[in-house]
Scaffold this active site. Structure first.
Site, PDB file in Angstrom:
ATOM      1  N   PHE A  15      -3.442  -2.519   4.433  1.00 34.80           N
ATOM      2  CA  PHE A  15      -2.441  -3.059   5.353  1.00 34.80           C
ATOM      3  C   PHE A  15      -2.980  -4.286   6.071  1.00 34.80           C
ATOM      4  O   PHE A  15      -4.151  -4.320   6.478  1.00 34.80           O
ATOM      5  CB  PHE A  15      -2.083  -2.025   6.433  1.00 34.80           C
ATOM      6  CG  PHE A  15      -1.462  -0.767   5.909  1.00 34.80           C
ATOM      7  CD1 PHE A  15      -0.084  -0.618   5.863  1.00 34.80           C
ATOM      8  CD2 PHE A  15      -2.257   0.283   5.470  1.00 34.80           C
ATOM      9  CE1 PHE A  15       0.491   0.553   5.397  1.00 34.80           C
ATOM     10  CE2 PHE A  15      -1.694   1.456   5.005  1.00 34.80           C
ATOM     11  CZ  PHE A  15      -0.312   1.595   4.958  1.00 34.80           C
ATOM     12  N   ASP A  16      -2.128  -5.273   6.234  1.00 37.50           N
ATOM     13  CA  ASP A  16      -2.392  -6.313   7.205  1.00 37.50           C
ATOM     14  C   ASP A  16      -2.127  -5.713   8.588  1.00 37.50           C
ATOM     15  O   ASP A  16      -1.458  -4.681   8.709  1.00 37.50           O
ATOM     16  CB  ASP A  16      -1.472  -7.508   6.941  1.00 37.50           C
ATOM     17  CG  ASP A  16      -1.670  -8.622   7.951  1.00 37.50           C
ATOM     18  OD1 ASP A  16      -2.830  -8.923   8.272  1.00 37.50           O
ATOM     19  OD2 ASP A  16      -0.660  -9.163   8.424  1.00 37.50           O
ATOM     20  N   LYS A  17      -2.626  -6.350   9.634  1.00 34.49           N
ATOM     21  CA  LYS A  17      -2.444  -5.803  10.984  1.00 34.49           C
ATOM     22  C   LYS A  17      -1.198  -6.365  11.660  1.00 34.49           C
ATOM     23  O   LYS A  17      -0.229  -5.653  11.898  1.00 34.49           O
ATOM     24  CB  LYS A  17      -3.679  -6.080  11.852  1.00 34.49           C
ATOM     25  CG  LYS A  17      -3.541  -5.537  13.287  1.00 34.49           C
ATOM     26  CD  LYS A  17      -4.761  -5.841  14.116  1.00 34.49           C
ATOM     27  CE  LYS A  17      -4.799  -7.295  14.553  1.00 34.49           C
ATOM     28  NZ  LYS A  17      -3.750  -7.613  15.570  1.00 34.49           N
TER      29      LYS A  17
END
Length: 829
Positions: free
Chosen positions: A517-519
């Site tokens: 996941f990107d944040k």
């Protein structure tokens, strides 16, 4: 040191489909062979609103002007030479017919790619120097394939076979005078009616045969011959087309078996075979039509007319006449006519038809209409609206941002329709299997013809057994097993606000065991707030904020938007200088010019490299203290002076932790955050939402390396916003973009696009993909199991009639098993 040249992709290749377009691949390959060019890839412009071609080159080897000229010439040459088209037949066809049409088109000199879906969609790429669309249309007409074409294309098709420049076309016109591949005397129902006539003649002939004294002997046989004609009409045509391609397909096996039955005088059994085979085809078309209608239902969501204010008066106009900038008036409970933003009124809007969100979303007027017009991606979700969604109890006035043909709804329908033509790995396997299996069946039947030589039986019995084996071994169910499940899965996903671009991503998403996941904007709200402002020694806070707001107002990155919004509020009306020449230093920060001086705003790691002055110990200390508190930090410098450090805080989404728990229940055993933020910030968010690990401080190329490392151990999906994370998505097993309804880039770059920012759609998509893989396996096992049972059964005496009944029953079983996916619900979430 290499430099970058960025050019808008759509200006080089009009109507491109983005990274999946083979013309883009050709352009990148051609440019990478140029002297002085190091690397070519796709990226996004500073607003994220369009896709750019980014070329890394050596300025000592080639000048930017020369390179730009070469790129434009290369793009023009590719656009001039290579075209792609997307056409639609009025009604669905069966999988075998779809493959025959595809292979016939591929046999044309100049057709480079051809994909045909059972729902009647045709997608091709062709070389205009070798073949024109007029020639392709003639081949389709020869196969009795009639297309539904847009009015303008019907008028502009070349009559003399000359090359055209239609490029990519999406068929959505009136089909009043067209018929589909199985059309004819009775229109699109011709095959079904022919099958019923066949069955009626078979039944009457059978009854007359049982009442031999009441009718002449020739009458039942005549009725069986008529049944042969109507039952075998489409089968003969299909077999003929396949034999022209030097292929033996299932239809050929059926005809040989029917002819063999007639040769033995078993007219009733042969007619029964053709009746069941043709009625099975017709029911298969009906089932595939249900999947197609699930997609077409999306296209019908937009209203046919819109009410707009022109010259101060409300008037009603056709939807096609809406133009960008029109103010559309939407009454309570009406469907919205176009994509745009709210300029007046408040209401709640049911966005489920486009984004899949189950709860209506409150809508308010945008705070800055000018900014919304110039940078659409900056529009807040509370002001953005989409065509086809349903207004609640309040009246709204919306400003149109996109014409009806370019709306998110239209693009979703188009992309889903194109996705149906892209085969899954299992489908490619079954196609290869069939092409080996069918000739093997013919060989086995030929050997069984001579069973009378080995065992004591008349030739008639050996011949009958061979024909029964032909029927039993025909892999009809196997041919439709995978495409029926894939089409149903894609249609169900689209109805739930998830766009899956083909069978391959659908199957692969169901097989992943890890997810990255990107944040920002993925696991967090994507609306960070300025919580700390630490000016450098001798610098006023207002000076720091004024410069930061001036520069960040030019960018639409979530952090930049937060500084512009919150910093501007803190300034409370104080004057803000004008910033120019924004440069995006991807993954690190930005630079611009204010009052003739260069300003740098970004991570501490940006300073002290690539010609950017280093930060002082005071600034580094401020950065470290804020990071210990879990803040995202942005240092600000103008010319040779440090202005200070700004700390921002982004909170985790409330639905992140439940969504991740559901993903674990579904079998995702490893979940990782890969973020450009500092490790401390990444660790804090990862702990809050329940991730296994977090990797912070990553540049875009570092994210790619991290994905490749994970991919070496697990099949991994990358979840991001489709803009900054595009390289990592491209290197993952499946790239998943969130919030795609408001982003053209996300729709183009991702394998799977979640139309809303709702993380609940992620476990829904994974659960649906897993269920689809399960259905595909069930269908394949049933198909092969039936064949494995019938072949020895017919060898040891099972007749043609029972074999046909079981054979066609298995075909319908796998189709209706696949249609269960249209009703899929992830009830455990």
């Amino acid at each position: 040191m290499s430099e970058k040249l960025r050019l808008d992709l759509h200006s080089l290749l009009p109507d491109t489909l983005g990274g999946d377009d083979t013309r883009v691949v050709r352009l990148i390959d051609a440019l990478e062979r140029l002297d002085g060019v190091d690397r070519v890839h796709l990226s996004q412009d500073e607003t994220g609103a369009s896709t750019e071609l980014c070329v890394h080159y050596q300025p000592r080897s080639i000048s930017s002007n020369s390179l730009e000229l070469l790129i434009k010439e290369c793009g023009a040459a590719i656009h001039e030479r290579y075209g792609h088209a997307f056409w639609i037949m009025e009604s669905p066809i069966d999988q075998r017919r779809a493959r025959t049409i595809s292979d016939t088109l591929l046999a044309l000199n100049g057709v480079l790619e051809s994909d045909v879906s059972p729902t009647g969609h045709i997608r091709i790429e062709y070389d205009r120097s070798k073949v024109a669309t007029a020639q392709i249309h003639k081949v389709l007409e020869a196969m009795q394939v009639r297309l539904v074409l847009p009015q303008q294309e019907e008028h502009t098709l070349p009559k003399d076979g000359s090359n055209d420049h239609a490029g990519h076309s999406y068929a959505e016109g009136n089909a009043s005078d067209q018929t589909h591949a199985h059309g004819g005397l009775f229109g699109s129902n011709t095959e079904l009616i022919f099958a019923l006539i066949c069955g009626a003649c078979l039944l009457v002939g059978f009854l007359l045969e049982r009442m031999a004294s009441a009718s002449p002997a020739w009458l039942p046989v005549s009725l069986y011959v008529v049944a042969y004609f109507f039952g075998g009409f489409y089968t003969v045509r299909e077999a003929y087309d396949n034999l022209r391609l030097k292929r033996f397909e299932i239809d050929t096996l059926m005809l040989v078996a029917a002819a063999g039955a007639a040769a033995l005088g078993s007219w009733a059994e042969g007619a029964l075979l053709l009746f069941l085979f043709s009625i099975g085809h017709a029911l298969e078309h009906y089932a595939m039509g249900r999947a197609k209608r699930a997609i077409e239902a999306l296209a019908e969501l937009a209203p046919e007319v819109a009410t707009v204010r022109r010259e101060g008066k409300p008037i009603e106009i056709p939807l096609e006449e809406l133009v960008i900038g029109d103010i559309a008036l939407v009454k309570p409970n009406e469907r919205l006519p176009a994509d745009g933003f709210v300029v007046a009124g408040t209401s709640n809007v049911n966005q489920a038809p486009v984004t899949g969100e189950s709860i209506p979303v409150d809508k308010y007027p945008t705070q800055d209409a000018t900014l919304a017009r110039t940078r659409p991606d900056s529009i807040d979700a509370s002001a953005r609206v989409f065509a086809g969604t349903i207004n609640g109890g309040g009246a709204l006035e919306i400003e149109v941002l996109r014409r009806s043909a370019d709306s998110a709804l239209t693009r979703v329908v188009k992309l889903v329709s194109e996705a149906e033509t892209r085969q899954s790995p299992t489908q490619r396997f079954t196609d290869r299997f069939e092409r080996i299996f069918v000739p093997a069946v013919l060989a086995l039947a030929f050997v069984l013809l001579f069973a009378w030589v080995v065992i004591d039986e008349p030739f008639r019995d050996s011949f009958y057994r061979a024909m029964a084996v032909l029927v039993a071994a025909s892999p009809c169910a196997l041919a439709i097993a995978t495409p029926s499940a894939v089409l149903s899965g894609i249609a169900r996903a689209a109805r739930g606000g998830v766009l899956i671009k083909g069978g391959a991503p659908l199957e692969e998403l169901g097989s992943i065991s890890a997810m990255a996941f990107d944040k920002t904007g993925t696991l967090t709200e994507g609306r960070p707030q300025v919580v700390d402002v630490i000016p450098a020694h001798g610098v006023e806070e207002s000076k720091l904020l004024a410069v930061a707001v001036a520069v960040e107002s030019l960018s639409d990155h979530p952090l930049a938007a937060a500084i512009a919004r919150d910093g501007g509020a803190r300034l409370n009306g104080s004057s803000i200088p004008r910033a120019l020449d924004l440069q995006n230093m991807i993954g690190r920060g930005v630079s611009a010019r204010v009052d003739g001086e260069t300003v740098w705003i970004g991570k501490a790691e940006m300073f002290g490299s690539d010609g950017v002055p280093a930060l002082s110990k005071e600034a580094h200390s401020a950065v470290q203290s804020l990071r210990q508190l879990g803040r995202t930090t942005m240092a600000v410098r103008i010319g040779d002076r440090e202005l200070g450090v700004i700390g921002l805080l982004d909170t985790a989404r409330p639905d992140a932790a439940p969504a991740l728990r559901r993903l674990r229940d579904l079998g995702i055993t490893r979940m990782i955050m890969i973020s450009g933020d500092h490790q401390k910030v990444a660790d804090a968010i990862a702990a809050e939402v329940g991730l296994d690990e977090a990797i912070g401080g990553l540049m875009p190329e570092d994210k790619v390396a991290a994905i490749q490392k994970i991919k070496a151990v697990n099949r991994v999906a990358m979840v991001g916003d489709g803009v900054n994370d595009a390289p990592a998505m491209a290197n993952s097993t499946v790239g998943i973009a969130m919030g795609a309804a408001g982003s053209d880039v996300a729709l183009e770059t991702a394998d799977v696009a979640l139309m809303s920012d709702d993380l609940k759609q992620l476990p829904f998509a994974v659960a649906l993909s897993r269920r689809t893989r399960g259905v595909i396996r069930q269908n394949v096992y049933v198909s092969l199991g039936i064949v494995a049972f019938l072949v020895p059964a017919t060898i040891f005496g099972l007749g043609i009639g029972p074999a046909v009944a079981i054979h066609e029953g298995s075909t319908l079983l796998v189709v209706f098993n696949a249609l269960r996916l249209l009703a899929f619900q992830d009830s455990r979430y």
